[in-house]
Scaffold this motif. Structure first.
Motif, PDB file in Angstrom:
ATOM      1  N   TRP A  22      75.037  41.372  46.015  1.00  0.00           N
ATOM      2  CA  TRP A  22      74.074  42.000  45.115  1.00  0.00           C
ATOM      3  C   TRP A  22      74.152  43.520  45.189  1.00  0.00           C
ATOM      4  O   TRP A  22      74.096  44.192  44.165  1.00  0.00           O
ATOM      5  N   ALA A 362      79.418  39.092  40.022  1.00  0.00           N
ATOM      6  CA  ALA A 362      78.263  38.344  39.516  1.00  0.00           C
ATOM      7  C   ALA A 362      78.538  36.850  39.512  1.00  0.00           C
ATOM      8  O   ALA A 362      77.702  36.040  39.954  1.00  0.00           O
ATOM      9  N   LEU A 392      67.581  36.619  43.824  1.00  0.00           N
ATOM     10  CA  LEU A 392      68.434  37.807  43.897  1.00  0.00           C
ATOM     11  C   LEU A 392      69.480  37.806  42.786  1.00  0.00           C
ATOM     12  O   LEU A 392      69.823  38.868  42.243  1.00  0.00           O
ATOM     13  N   ASN A 393      69.990  36.634  42.442  1.00  0.00           N
ATOM     14  CA  ASN A 393      70.957  36.546  41.348  1.00  0.00           C
ATOM     15  C   ASN A 393      70.337  37.001  40.031  1.00  0.00           C
ATOM     16  O   ASN A 393      70.928  37.783  39.279  1.00  0.00           O
ATOM     17  N   ALA A 396      69.521  40.823  40.151  1.00  0.00           N
ATOM     18  CA  ALA A 396      70.680  41.715  40.152  1.00  0.00           C
ATOM     19  C   ALA A 396      71.525  41.546  38.891  1.00  0.00           C
ATOM     20  O   ALA A 396      71.791  42.508  38.176  1.00  0.00           O
TER      21      ALA A 396
END
Length: 542
Positions: A22, A362, A392-393, A396
């Protein structure tokens, strides 16, 4: 660790990528944007006019302004208009008796931005422009610089390990480049990660390694300490060359030679290469000297040649000494990382490769969550680790584009007279990103992906409209005047908005493929439903 070398490398690849993924995405996105930091800076200061005069005319106007406004300065520093940056910026250093002690160290300096066409001072809005992204990608803004650079170096080393182990893990790396299976769940994410990784693999390896090299002395200082002890200045003077600082005080008065003559001499010495700027020590004195800097061009190295002339006699006093092998190698690697040598086509290729790197990072962090989800589905609950990674995915991958767009919105909407305005723009970036992360942690579900992608799409697509409502440098003007730097920025914002909208639409309508267990369960249920129906039909036939 797993049994077998390739399995061990796959394990290492997964965890080195995930643990810093991230933060690495932020570093990659900010670094990729930095390829166009001059264009971004220009868009964020729409008050700056395009330069229509020659370098010599602009230089003379700068000298005239400094003679009128800073005649008692100890030194002048001037950056001339460049093809990608029309601003003519300058600052000067005052003697101790003229410095303003109330301003601290800043009290010894003055600065100004001039219109190169007229020589008048411009009051452009305060902003860091594209330099914010450039500094962000290795200084991380709020974190103390030393700790930030160690952290970025740590991430870069993990990234290098992930690249090497990724190459080892792939048995069919060239086949992976041409393979993408659509709507296959985990297989599709893995294919997308492989394609984005292999497509620009030489770039990914180069940019990661050269990024570490740029700060190698900070990460590995022991050799310098052993050879130079506490005299670090001696190392930098010997290793990186450059012209020594002028320390002699001003002596007497004398009229300098015409500036054009000195610039022509420098261009002749460099076989026609243009001038980027100049600095003058002891202006107006009999011992005044001028250092003329070469403009970035096709030179790979970051080290910029310079010439020192006597401003009264025109004699060439010094030139930048030739670099040693180690220094020249470091300069080339640093230059490859910054890509200042690139023309518009090569810069676009670097930018697209950087975007590919963002997609690789990503897709890597998302892939981990996709792999883990079936394991958690068997237990009927989502574990803390998967929930954390999901949040968090989203924050970010989908949230960072919102923050980038918010930074540009802040440039147009914050009051022009706001104190510390450049810091306020940076704060807008982090406020937007923080809000995205908070929303993702509160509800880390698939629809949060779609909502944040749609918000990012709208934020980017509306930037040209906000620009048109707040400035005169909008598409209706820039397209008509052929100002492709400003027009290209607005059009790029629309393109990014469209891509994010497409991603949001796909995410909103995406249906996860059934796992093997779910398929087996559905098949058993269908068979159980079909058996009674067959029995009824058999009785009716009898």
């Amino acid at each position: 660790m797993k049994n077998g070398f390739r399995q061990s490398m796959a394990w290492l690849h997964t965890w080195t990528g995930l643990l810093v993924g991230w933060l690495l995405l932020l570093i990659f996105m900010a670094g990729t944007a930095s390829y166009y930091r001059e264009e971004i800076s220009r868009w964020m200061r729409p008050e700056l006019p395009r330069s229509t005069v020659s370098t010599d005319e602009a230089a003379q106007r700068a000298a005239d302004y400094l003679l009128a406004n800073a005649p008692q300065a100890e030194s002048w520093f001037v950056t001339l208009p460049q093809p990608r940056n029309p601003a003519m910026q300058m600052f000067w250093r005052l003697p101790a008796e003229l410095a303003d002690p109330a301003k601290g160290r800043r009290g010894a300096f003055g600065d100004a931005t001039l219109d190169p066409n007229t020589g008048t001072e411009l009051k452009a809005r305060e902003t860091r422009g594209g330099d914010f992204f450039y500094r962000l990608h290795f200084d991380l803004h709020y974190i103390p610089v030393l700790w930030a650079r160690y952290l970025v170096g740590f991430c870069a080393m993990f990234m290098l390990v992930a690249i090497i182990t990724g190459v080892i893990t792939h048995k069919k790396i060239f086949k992976d480049f041409f393979t993408f299976r659509k709507d296959k769940g985990l297989r599709s994410w893995l294919d997308f990660h492989n394609v984005s990784a292999v497509m620009a693999l030489p770039y990914h390896a180069m940019i990661t390694y050269t990024g570490i090299v740029t700060l190698m002395i900070m990460y590995l200082p022991w050799g310098v300490n052993a050879a130079y002890g506490t005299d670090q200045d001696a190392f930098y003077a010997e290793a990186f060359g450059g012209l020594p600082e002028v320390t002699a005080p001003a002596e007497g008065k004398a009229a300098p030679l015409p500036l054009r003559q000195l610039l022509d001499s420098a261009r002749t010495h460099w076989h026609g290469t243009e001038v980027a700027g100049f600095s003058v020590a002891n202006p107006g004195a009999a011992n005044a000297v001028i250092d003329i800097r070469q403009r970035d061009g096709k030179r790979l190295s970051i080290d910029t040649p310079a010439l020192r002339y006597d401003m009264v006699t025109g004699a060439l006093l010094q030139e930048t000494p030739p670099s040693g092998g180690a220094t020249a190698t470091r300069g080339v690697l640093y230059g490859l990382h910054l890509a200042r040598f690139a023309d518009w086509g090569l810069r676009a290729l670097f930018f697209l490769s950087g975007l590919t790197g963002c997609l690789m990072v990503a897709s890597g962090v998302v892939l981990w969550a996709v792999k883990e989800r079936p394991k958690h589905a068997k237990s009927g609950r989502t574990g803390f680790g998967l929930r954390l990674v999901d949040a968090l995915n989203i924050g970010a991958v989908a949230g960072l584009p919102i923050a980038f767009a918010a930074y540009f919105w802040g440039n147009r909407l914050l009051p022009l007279g706001l104190a510390e305005r450049s810091n306020a723009e940076a704060n807008v970036f982090f406020y937007a990103w923080g809000a995205s992360l908070l929303a993702a942690f509160l509800w880390p579900k698939r629809m949060m992906w779609a909502w944040q992608l749609y918000i990012g799409a709208a934020a980017f697509a509306l930037i040209p409209l906000v620009n048109a409502l707040t400035t005169h440098a909008h598409l209706g003007v820039t397209l008509f005047n052929g100002d492709w730097a400003l027009a290209g920025f607005d059009l790029s914002m629309i393109a990014f908005g469209a891509m994010l909208a497409l991603c949001g639409w796909r995410m909103q309508r995406w249906t996860p493929p059934l796992t093997a267990a779910e398929k087996k369960k559905r098949a058993a249920a269908a068979a159980a439903t079909k058996a009674p129906a067959d029995a009824v039909e058999a009785e009716a036939s009898a």
